[in-house]
Scaffold this motif. Sequence first.
Motif, PDB file in Angstrom:
ATOM      1  N   ARG A   1       0.848  -1.255  -0.077  1.00  0.00           N
ATOM      2  CA  ARG A   1       0.135   0.069   0.141  1.00  0.00           C
ATOM      3  C   ARG A   1       0.950   1.299   0.057  1.00  0.00           C
ATOM      4  O   ARG A   1       2.091   1.271   0.643  1.00  0.00           O
ATOM      5  CB  ARG A   1      -0.960   0.071   1.141  1.00  0.00           C
ATOM      6  CG  ARG A   1      -2.140  -1.009   1.084  1.00  0.00           C
ATOM      7  CD  ARG A   1      -3.235  -1.117   2.344  1.00  0.00           C
ATOM      8  NE  ARG A   1      -3.897  -2.012   2.001  1.00  0.00           N
ATOM      9  CZ  ARG A   1      -5.200  -1.866   1.266  1.00  0.00           C
ATOM     10  NH1 ARG A   1      -5.474  -0.595   0.825  1.00  0.00           N
ATOM     11  NH2 ARG A   1      -5.929  -2.708   1.221  1.00  0.00           N
TER      12      ARG A   1
ATOM     13  N   SER B   1      -3.025   3.843  -0.085  1.00  0.00           N
ATOM     14  CA  SER B   1      -4.009   3.256  -1.016  1.00  0.00           C
ATOM     15  C   SER B   1      -3.255   2.104  -1.538  1.00  0.00           C
ATOM     16  O   SER B   1      -2.054   2.152  -1.878  1.00  0.00           O
ATOM     17  CB  SER B   1      -4.762   4.178  -1.894  1.00  0.00           C
ATOM     18  OG  SER B   1      -3.428   4.844  -2.780  1.00  0.00           O
TER      19      SER B   1
ATOM     20  N   PRO C   1      -2.176   0.553  -5.191  1.00  0.00           N
ATOM     21  CA  PRO C   1      -1.609   1.053  -6.558  1.00  0.00           C
ATOM     22  C   PRO C   1      -2.242  -0.036  -7.634  1.00  0.00           C
ATOM     23  O   PRO C   1      -1.250  -0.487  -8.286  1.00  0.00           O
ATOM     24  CB  PRO C   1      -0.213   1.017  -6.468  1.00  0.00           C
ATOM     25  CG  PRO C   1       0.612   0.052  -5.537  1.00  0.00           C
ATOM     26  CD  PRO C   1      -0.719   0.047  -4.233  1.00  0.00           C
ATOM     27  N   SER C   2      -3.601  -0.096  -7.609  1.00  0.00           N
ATOM     28  CA  SER C   2      -4.023  -1.116  -8.536  1.00  0.00           C
ATOM     29  C   SER C   2      -5.653  -0.855  -8.815  1.00  0.00           C
ATOM     30  O   SER C   2      -6.169  -0.631  -7.874  1.00  0.00           O
ATOM     31  CB  SER C   2      -3.973  -2.644  -8.009  1.00  0.00           C
ATOM     32  OG  SER C   2      -4.794  -3.476  -8.895  1.00  0.00           O
ATOM     33  N   SER C   3      -5.980  -1.003  -9.956  1.00  0.00           N
ATOM     34  CA  SER C   3      -7.529  -0.516 -10.271  1.00  0.00           C
ATOM     35  C   SER C   3      -8.174  -1.788  -9.899  1.00  0.00           C
ATOM     36  O   SER C   3      -9.657  -1.671  -9.819  1.00  0.00           O
ATOM     37  CB  SER C   3      -7.594   0.038 -11.692  1.00  0.00           C
ATOM     38  OG  SER C   3      -7.130  -0.948 -12.476  1.00  0.00           O
ATOM     39  N   LYS C   4      -7.620  -2.880  -9.845  1.00  0.00           N
ATOM     40  CA  LYS C   4      -8.308  -4.304  -9.344  1.00  0.00           C
ATOM     41  C   LYS C   4      -8.741  -4.131  -7.985  1.00  0.00           C
ATOM     42  O   LYS C   4      -9.632  -5.006  -7.559  1.00  0.00           O
ATOM     43  CB  LYS C   4      -7.377  -5.213 -10.159  1.00  0.00           C
ATOM     44  CG  LYS C   4      -6.996  -5.247 -11.431  1.00  0.00           C
ATOM     45  CD  LYS C   4      -6.218  -6.439 -11.646  1.00  0.00           C
ATOM     46  CE  LYS C   4      -5.891  -6.596 -13.146  1.00  0.00           C
ATOM     47  NZ  LYS C   4      -6.808  -6.921 -13.789  1.00  0.00           N
ATOM     48  N   GLY C   5      -8.122  -3.417  -7.301  1.00  0.00           N
ATOM     49  CA  GLY C   5      -8.437  -3.542  -5.613  1.00  0.00           C
ATOM     50  C   GLY C   5      -7.288  -4.513  -5.073  1.00  0.00           C
ATOM     51  O   GLY C   5      -7.713  -4.854  -3.988  1.00  0.00           O
TER      52      GLY C   5
END
Length: 548
Positions: free
Chosen positions: A442, A540, A542-546
Amino acid sequence: MEITPLFRENIRQMAPYSTARDEYEGELGIYLDANENPFDNGFNRYPDPHNKRIRAKVAAMRRVAADRIFVGGNGSDEPIDLLFRVFCEPRQDEALSIAPSYGMYRVAAATNDVRLTEVPLSANFELNAADFLSRATPQTKLAFLCSPNNPSGNLLDPAEVEKIIRGFNGIVVLDEAYIDFAEHEGFLPRLAEFPNLVVLQTLSKAWGMAGIRIGFAFADPEIVAAMGRIKYPYSVNVITERLVLQELERSSVREEQIATLVDERKKLVARLEQMPLIRKVFASDANFVLVRVDEPREVYNRLIERGIIVRDRSKIEGCEGCLRLTVGTPEENAALVEALRNLDQPFAGPVPVSSGGRCVTVTRRSRETDITATLDLDNTLPSHISTGLGFFDHMLDQIVHHGGFSLQLAAKGDLQVDEHHTVEDTALVLGEAFRLALGDKRGIGRYGFALPMDESRALVLLDFGGRIATRWDVKLKRERIGDVPTELFEHFFDSFAQAARCNLHISARGRNEHHKVEAVFKAFARALRMAVERKPLDFSLPSSKGML
């Protein structure tokens, strides 16, 4: 029980400090009331003095009404101090606590000029309600219990705790800082039964937020309102508020970490009980273990020599001969056990030094090599690297220097046979160290690339997303550079990528073979630096996939 008559008279009469925003309900657009700098930088406005968002989130999580929650800065220490100020007249009223227990009760009592009577627990740190209540006087307004207790680690008998809550004529403060590590749910679900009960909890322990300092007091709304009247208006800043709200969303991660720590505690206790050095291991329901040894200061000092710090509690009455050992990561616990088992042996190894939590030590032993590496991603202390291969050491130094981290690496390999095993296993150890140090990743940059050097250029593309792939587009004409076969450089980076679980693409062009290889290592270092760097106040993923 009527709560208000227990307040100090001046507390009952005082009016709290208020702001214009306290007097207004609804959405605000233009802020011209608090003499703030109007230019927005994310921190130019005062925080909410009532912590409404945090209280709402905690209320939903703990199933407690928001008006029963006081949010305090500095962990539970602010609520402890405020309770003395609400209920105890200096030099007149008194308080009770168990002993041994958390030292801040004594400090807060002394600061507020209130006499504190400490009631000893049994030899096994058990609570006797009748004995405790017998020490109360008409002037005793507060009673402090810590369960699980610090430093003993044990959960106090809930039946004895309940007897004290029901039998005491003042306010019982039950400190449950470590309750998440116990099998008992604590007294928070029963808060409404007891008007004179205050439950303290913190985000410093199980939630891993010791560095941002926030805690809670759960109590009757009258008590919460009184504490709110006398606290400093903005004791929880906007940075803390943002981080708390963000971290409270990670309940599944927290549950996994607690389960891991409880399991590690059981393993650590089992190992400690087998050691002749340890005379007694006390039962623990917390994230630490209290042990008794013959020479506590000597053991403490020997551990310090090995870079391991524990807490010496041997001078506290009831804890004679005792050290308190916090449960760490599996690797840290293994290092502690190894150190305790070999305490009488000379120690000449490197001492790991860390400024933060992204520091790990990895050891790999095989028939061909014996390698230990201590990697600290958040420290730039001087590094030491020794593999027996001069040019290889020089290249690893480039990684450290241009990567902006600290590395202690010692490798012994079968160089009399070949260089292959030393280079390969060093890459595996270094890759595993990066994987472990990055943890859940994260806040990191994740990606990285770089760099020209003299007539040569190197391009390194790096992704710590978890997918493993290596591309090597570097043509080297010489068979060796220094004492390293050039064919091993590709193998080094491929082995690193496998162990670190990263995607690594490398290309280089140039006329000088030394320069090309050095450019690759420097570019790799710069790519690492970009990829592992944490953005301030951003945790957060660093991935749009979660997920990564």
